[in-house]
Design a protein around this motif. Structure first.
Motif, mmCIF file in Angstrom:
data_model
loop_
_atom_site.group_PDB
_atom_site.id
_atom_site.type_symbol
_atom_site.label_atom_id
_atom_site.label_comp_id
_atom_site.label_asym_id
_atom_site.label_seq_id
_atom_site.Cartn_x
_atom_site.Cartn_y
_atom_site.Cartn_z
ATOM 1 N N ASN A 14 -9.532 -139.754 70.189
ATOM 2 C CA ASN A 14 -10.954 -140.102 70.309
ATOM 3 C C ASN A 14 -11.757 -139.724 69.066
ATOM 4 O O ASN A 14 -12.979 -139.667 69.116
ATOM 5 C CB ASN A 14 -11.573 -139.409 71.521
ATOM 6 C CG ASN A 14 -11.141 -140.084 72.800
ATOM 7 O OD1 ASN A 14 -11.217 -141.308 72.916
ATOM 8 N ND2 ASN A 14 -10.661 -139.304 73.748
ATOM 9 N N VAL A 16 -12.579 -140.687 65.125
ATOM 10 C CA VAL A 16 -12.431 -141.677 64.054
ATOM 11 C C VAL A 16 -12.809 -141.006 62.740
ATOM 12 O O VAL A 16 -13.587 -140.057 62.709
ATOM 13 C CB VAL A 16 -13.295 -142.936 64.290
ATOM 14 C CG1 VAL A 16 -12.748 -143.754 65.436
ATOM 15 C CG2 VAL A 16 -14.749 -142.582 64.518
ATOM 16 N N ALA A 17 -12.244 -141.542 61.664
ATOM 17 C CA ALA A 17 -12.455 -140.920 60.363
ATOM 18 C C ALA A 17 -12.830 -141.967 59.333
ATOM 19 O O ALA A 17 -12.432 -143.134 59.441
ATOM 20 C CB ALA A 17 -11.180 -140.211 59.930
ATOM 21 N N ARG A 18 -13.604 -141.555 58.357
ATOM 22 C CA ARG A 18 -13.938 -142.448 57.249
ATOM 23 C C ARG A 18 -14.025 -141.617 55.981
ATOM 24 O O ARG A 18 -14.682 -140.562 55.973
ATOM 25 C CB ARG A 18 -15.285 -143.132 57.529
ATOM 26 C CG ARG A 18 -15.567 -144.315 56.626
ATOM 27 C CD ARG A 18 -14.675 -145.487 56.970
ATOM 28 N NE ARG A 18 -14.780 -146.543 56.005
ATOM 29 C CZ ARG A 18 -15.551 -147.625 56.151
ATOM 30 N NH1 ARG A 18 -16.278 -147.775 57.220
ATOM 31 N NH2 ARG A 18 -15.578 -148.543 55.218
ATOM 32 N N GLU A 19 -13.385 -142.108 54.916
ATOM 33 C CA GLU A 19 -13.490 -141.400 53.647
ATOM 34 C C GLU A 19 -14.702 -141.903 52.894
ATOM 35 O O GLU A 19 -14.877 -143.110 52.710
ATOM 36 C CB GLU A 19 -12.236 -141.613 52.805
ATOM 37 C CG GLU A 19 -12.230 -140.693 51.595
ATOM 38 C CD GLU A 19 -11.199 -141.061 50.549
ATOM 39 O OE1 GLU A 19 -10.190 -141.661 50.907
ATOM 40 O OE2 GLU A 19 -11.464 -140.742 49.376
ATOM 41 N N VAL A 25 -15.049 -137.791 56.679
ATOM 42 C CA VAL A 25 -15.950 -137.409 57.766
ATOM 43 C C VAL A 25 -15.311 -137.853 59.075
ATOM 44 O O VAL A 25 -14.872 -138.996 59.207
ATOM 45 C CB VAL A 25 -17.344 -138.054 57.611
ATOM 46 C CG1 VAL A 25 -18.239 -137.681 58.783
ATOM 47 C CG2 VAL A 25 -17.986 -137.610 56.301
ATOM 48 N N LEU A 26 -15.230 -136.926 60.028
ATOM 49 C CA LEU A 26 -14.670 -137.219 61.343
ATOM 50 C C LEU A 26 -15.800 -137.312 62.356
ATOM 51 O O LEU A 26 -16.744 -136.521 62.315
ATOM 52 C CB LEU A 26 -13.720 -136.104 61.786
ATOM 53 C CG LEU A 26 -12.600 -135.688 60.825
ATOM 54 C CD1 LEU A 26 -11.761 -134.583 61.463
ATOM 55 C CD2 LEU A 26 -11.729 -136.882 60.469
ATOM 56 N N LEU A 27 -15.696 -138.276 63.225
ATOM 57 C CA LEU A 27 -16.647 -138.379 64.335
ATOM 58 C C LEU A 27 -15.850 -138.287 65.637
ATOM 59 O O LEU A 27 -14.969 -139.110 65.888
ATOM 60 C CB LEU A 27 -17.400 -139.717 64.277
ATOM 61 C CG LEU A 27 -18.231 -140.062 65.522
ATOM 62 C CD1 LEU A 27 -19.323 -139.039 65.778
ATOM 63 C CD2 LEU A 27 -18.834 -141.460 65.396
ATOM 64 N N LEU A 29 -15.744 -139.125 69.133
ATOM 65 C CA LEU A 29 -16.466 -140.122 69.929
ATOM 66 C C LEU A 29 -16.837 -139.605 71.312
ATOM 67 O O LEU A 29 -17.764 -140.114 71.935
ATOM 68 C CB LEU A 29 -15.621 -141.394 70.068
ATOM 69 C CG LEU A 29 -15.350 -142.136 68.761
ATOM 70 C CD1 LEU A 29 -14.296 -143.224 68.986
ATOM 71 C CD2 LEU A 29 -16.615 -142.756 68.203
ATOM 72 N N TYR A 34 -19.712 -134.343 64.448
ATOM 73 C CA TYR A 34 -19.148 -134.760 63.163
ATOM 74 C C TYR A 34 -18.565 -133.551 62.449
ATOM 75 O O TYR A 34 -19.055 -132.438 62.596
ATOM 76 C CB TYR A 34 -20.222 -135.357 62.246
ATOM 77 C CG TYR A 34 -21.318 -136.026 62.968
ATOM 78 C CD1 TYR A 34 -21.119 -137.247 63.591
ATOM 79 C CD2 TYR A 34 -22.572 -135.423 63.060
ATOM 80 C CE1 TYR A 34 -22.135 -137.852 64.281
ATOM 81 C CE2 TYR A 34 -23.598 -136.020 63.748
ATOM 82 C CZ TYR A 34 -23.365 -137.243 64.363
ATOM 83 O OH TYR A 34 -24.366 -137.832 65.059
#
Lengths: 91, 281
Positions: A14, A16-19, A25-27, A29, A34
């Motif tokens: 659950n 999600v990650a974005r570089e 950064v992890l969120l 859900l 964060y």
């Protein structure tokens, strides 16, 4: 809590990650919270996206990418995994 | 997608069975909004003000005002809260904040409540830079980049800010209530979209003089997530998609921390600093 070399680390599905800008950064859900990871943390997260890994695997991966003594890598990764576990990001 | 908005007769807000699945809480701890599920979709309740029933497909919105609530309050809730909630749920990009047009270059101001977003937009307008929005930033992605859309030609500020922005005596306005200042010659409103050049996160007011510093991308992303409008925090697919849209915004547009002493006398210098900063980008 002590983490053994053979302990298997699995990421929370659950999350999600974005570089962005060299950091990850992890969120979470479910919790709506964060977390920011540095380059090493981001590399570990990327590895966990491919599936569960042992702590030893993660240490090897980081040692092959980042220039640091093995004992420092192991200590840093144990601390990071502990932190991720405490925040429910990995099991 | 067409949406039908209807205003029902006013009615006392009756208690809803079950707990809300989400709440907006102000920095003072007051509940600004509560979110409930209902068979037909969502109920967004603004306690003491109005209920908005939103259908699952977002095609129908029914507002039931609480007794005695002015139409301007309903208009404000609809424009500044309900519309951006629906927009983001439908895949759009709306943020909590204000926006200004600096000669064809757009700046957006975000920050927690009471940080002065609307007053700053008004101070920019007073200096001849038209505002596009005061509480809700509407963004569209175009070939030119992210476009700031004009939202509503009204500034809602507390009495001291209203007096400063209009040049009226402080006694003219109620210090405890927000006044609605219509756009006009003295406070111009931008009627056309402009390209977003930078997003400024308003600091706490600790700086001794106006100061702009760059925020790292990850810091910007965690900051901007706090200012997003999310209708259904339990809808993981939409939440994830919204996170990725915000990530794209963070990578496309500079995020800066703007801090300044919260004194009206400082605002002209803040506006000048912003104009200079934007010119250099």
């Amino acid at each position: 809590m002590t983490i053994s070399e053979n302990e298997i680390v699995t990421r929370n599905e659950n999350v999600v990650a974005r570089e962005v800008g060299g950091e990850t950064v992890l969120l979470d859900l479910e919790a709506g919270t964060y977390f920011g990871l540095n380059a090493v943390g981001g590399a570990i997260w990327t590895a966990l996206e491919d599936g569960p890994r042992t702590l030893a695997d993660l240490c090897s991966l980081v040692a092959s990418t980042f220039d640091a003594p093995d004992d420092v890598i192991e200590s840093d990764i144990k601390a990071l995994i502990s932190d991720l576990q405490a925040n429910g990001l990995v099991a | 997608m067409s949406r039908e908005f209807s205003l029902a007769a006013e009615c006392e807000q009756v208690s809803v069975s079950g707990a809300p699945y989400d709440r907006w809480v102000t920095p003072d701890g007051d509940i600004a909004a509560e979110f409930y599920r209902e068979d037909s979709g969502f109920l967004v309740r603004f306690p003491g003000n109005a209920d908005f029933h939103i259908s699952k497909k977002l095609t129908q919105i029914v507002c039931i005002p609480a007794p005695g609530i002015a139409q301007t309050v309903i208009d404000t809730l609809f424009a500044n809260s309900v519309t951006p909630l629906i927009g983001n749920h439908a895949g759009g990009l709306n943020l909590h904040g204000s926006a200004v047009d600096f000669g064809g270059v757009g700046a957006a101001f975000v920050g927690t409540s009471r940080r002065g977003k609307t007053t700053l937009a008004g101070a920019c307008a007073r200096a001849g830079h038209p505002f596009l929005s005061e509480d809700s930033i509407a963004l569209d992605l175009s070939d030119q980049g992210f476009l700031l859309q004009p939202v509503r030609p009204v500034l809602r500020v507390f009495g001291d800010s209203a007096a400063y922005l209009t040049g009226a005596d402080c006694d003219t306005f109620d210090g405890q209530q927000k006044a609605a200042l219509d756009a006009g010659e003295a406070l111009p409103f931008a009627t056309r979209p402009v390209v977003l050049r930078a997003i400024y996160v308003l600091g706490p007011g600790d700086a001794e003089m106006p100061k702009i510093t760059r925020l790292g991308a990850s810091q910007a992303l965690t900051e901007i997530m706090r200012h997003a409008f999310v209708l259904d925090v339990e809808d993981k697919a939409r939440l994830s998609a919204h996170f990725f849209r915000l990530s794209n915004l963070v990578q496309a547009v500079p995020f800066l921390m703007l801090d300044y002493p919260r004194r009206f006398s400082v605002l002209p210098a803040v506006v000048n600093l912003l104009a200079e900063d934007l010119l250099g980008r």
